[in-house]
Design a protein around this motif. Structure first.
Motif, PDB file in Angstrom:
ATOM      1  N   GLY A 135      26.890  87.189  57.090  1.00  0.00           N
ATOM      2  CA  GLY A 135      28.229  88.074  57.020  1.00  0.00           C
ATOM      3  C   GLY A 135      28.500  88.495  58.526  1.00  0.00           C
ATOM      4  N   MET A 136      29.848  89.094  58.554  1.00  0.00           N
ATOM      5  CA  MET A 136      30.420  89.368  59.707  1.00  0.00           C
ATOM      6  C   MET A 136      29.170  90.591  60.258  1.00  0.00           C
ATOM      7  N   TYR A 137      29.246  90.905  61.528  1.00  0.00           N
ATOM      8  CA  TYR A 137      28.326  91.502  62.109  1.00  0.00           C
ATOM      9  C   TYR A 137      27.024  91.558  61.951  1.00  0.00           C
ATOM     10  N   ASP A 138      26.512  90.461  61.224  1.00  0.00           N
ATOM     11  CA  ASP A 138      25.025  89.996  61.180  1.00  0.00           C
ATOM     12  C   ASP A 138      24.453  89.596  62.505  1.00  0.00           C
TER      13      ASP A 138
ATOM     14  N   ALA B 206      33.024  93.439  55.792  1.00  0.00           N
ATOM     15  CA  ALA B 206      32.257  92.383  56.341  1.00  0.00           C
ATOM     16  C   ALA B 206      31.573  91.716  55.438  1.00  0.00           C
ATOM     17  N   GLN B 207      31.125  92.463  54.242  1.00  0.00           N
ATOM     18  CA  GLN B 207      30.249  91.618  53.291  1.00  0.00           C
ATOM     19  C   GLN B 207      30.954  90.859  52.359  1.00  0.00           C
ATOM     20  N   LYS B 208      31.987  91.029  52.425  1.00  0.00           N
ATOM     21  CA  LYS B 208      33.267  90.184  51.586  1.00  0.00           C
ATOM     22  C   LYS B 208      33.256  88.849  52.287  1.00  0.00           C
ATOM     23  N   PHE B 209      33.084  88.583  53.486  1.00  0.00           N
ATOM     24  CA  PHE B 209      33.195  87.285  54.072  1.00  0.00           C
ATOM     25  C   PHE B 209      31.996  86.743  54.490  1.00  0.00           C
ATOM     26  N   LYS B 210      30.998  86.668  53.565  1.00  0.00           N
ATOM     27  CA  LYS B 210      29.889  85.934  53.817  1.00  0.00           C
ATOM     28  C   LYS B 210      29.800  84.144  53.758  1.00  0.00           C
TER      29      LYS B 210
ATOM     30  N   VAL C 252      27.267  88.656  65.029  1.00  0.00           N
ATOM     31  CA  VAL C 252      28.423  87.841  64.668  1.00  0.00           C
ATOM     32  C   VAL C 252      29.967  88.583  64.969  1.00  0.00           C
ATOM     33  N   ALA C 253      30.620  88.359  65.734  1.00  0.00           N
ATOM     34  CA  ALA C 253      31.909  88.976  65.884  1.00  0.00           C
ATOM     35  C   ALA C 253      33.179  88.058  65.382  1.00  0.00           C
ATOM     36  N   TRP C 254      33.160  86.878  65.186  1.00  0.00           N
ATOM     37  CA  TRP C 254      33.925  85.797  64.647  1.00  0.00           C
ATOM     38  C   TRP C 254      33.578  84.718  64.127  1.00  0.00           C
TER      39      TRP C 254
ATOM     40  N   GLN D  14      19.788  86.615  62.723  1.00  0.00           N
ATOM     41  CA  GLN D  14      19.987  86.397  61.202  1.00  0.00           C
ATOM     42  C   GLN D  14      20.889  84.898  61.222  1.00  0.00           C
ATOM     43  N   LEU D  15      21.816  84.647  62.196  1.00  0.00           N
ATOM     44  CA  LEU D  15      22.352  83.390  62.377  1.00  0.00           C
ATOM     45  C   LEU D  15      21.550  82.215  62.549  1.00  0.00           C
ATOM     46  N   GLN D  16      20.591  82.490  63.263  1.00  0.00           N
ATOM     47  CA  GLN D  16      19.678  81.377  63.552  1.00  0.00           C
ATOM     48  C   GLN D  16      18.733  81.391  62.493  1.00  0.00           C
TER      49      GLN D  16
END
Length: 173
Positions: free
Chosen positions: A126-129, A116-120, A165-167, A133-135
């Motif tokens: 990151g994924m699963y945040d 998950a943290q590799k795809f920030k 965040v799922a995708w 956090q997105l907002q």
């Protein structure tokens, strides 16, 4: 006299601090193509450069129209009409669309928890945040389950499931 000098210095200091804060804004820039990507790759980037960043264990590319397979070098040279590729990076898949050697679309879903943290994103999402956090990082987008951010040339979509965040999907418009 010293009081006046003190207040002038304070005013100059506050003005400088406000200008510095305004110049170093971290707001989402919808016109910056590097905002639209994750894992160090972004829209408009050459596919060969992106492969060098991601270092996938496996990468398969096929033109969606002719069904012809393409190598990274062929795509980097601009061959292929609308080439889709699946990249296996550690335990996760990344799907890209390439046209004229440049990435047109990036899709991430079903990313393994350990990856998950590799795809920030460039903003650090990151994924699963969390949706919060997105907002916090991107501001208010449109939609609830699929939150969308748009510029004149690019679009970012983030899918939420259980307020996480799922995708992620980044597309040229």
């Amino acid at each position: 006299m010293d009081r006046i000098r003190y207040f002038r210095m304070l005013a100059v200091f506050l003005l400088a601090a406000l200008m510095l804060a305004a110049c170093s804004s971290t707001d989402f820039d919808p016109e910056n193509q590097q905002e639209y990507g994750a894992g160090g790759v972004y829209l408009g980037q050459n596919i060969k450069e992106a492969i060098g960043v991601l270092k996938p264990a496996k990468a398969d590319f096929m033109d969606m129209v002719s069904r012809q397979t393409y190598t990274i070098d062929q795509m980097a040279a601009g061959e292929g009409e609308a080439v889709m590729g699946m990249l296996l990076v550690d335990h996760s898949q990344l799907i890209v669309k390439v046209k004229n050697g440049l990435i047109q679309s990036i899709m991430l879903g079903a990313v393994a928890q350990e990856d998950a943290q590799k795809f920030k994103t460039i903003r650090g999402l990151g994924m699963y945040d969390s949706a919060d956090q997105l907002q916090k990082l991107y501001g208010k987008g449109t939609g609830e389950k699929e939150v969308v951010y748009q510029g004149s040339k690019y679009q970012a979509s983030f899918g939420l499931a259980d307020q996480k965040v799922a995708w992620m999907r980044f597309d040229m418009r």
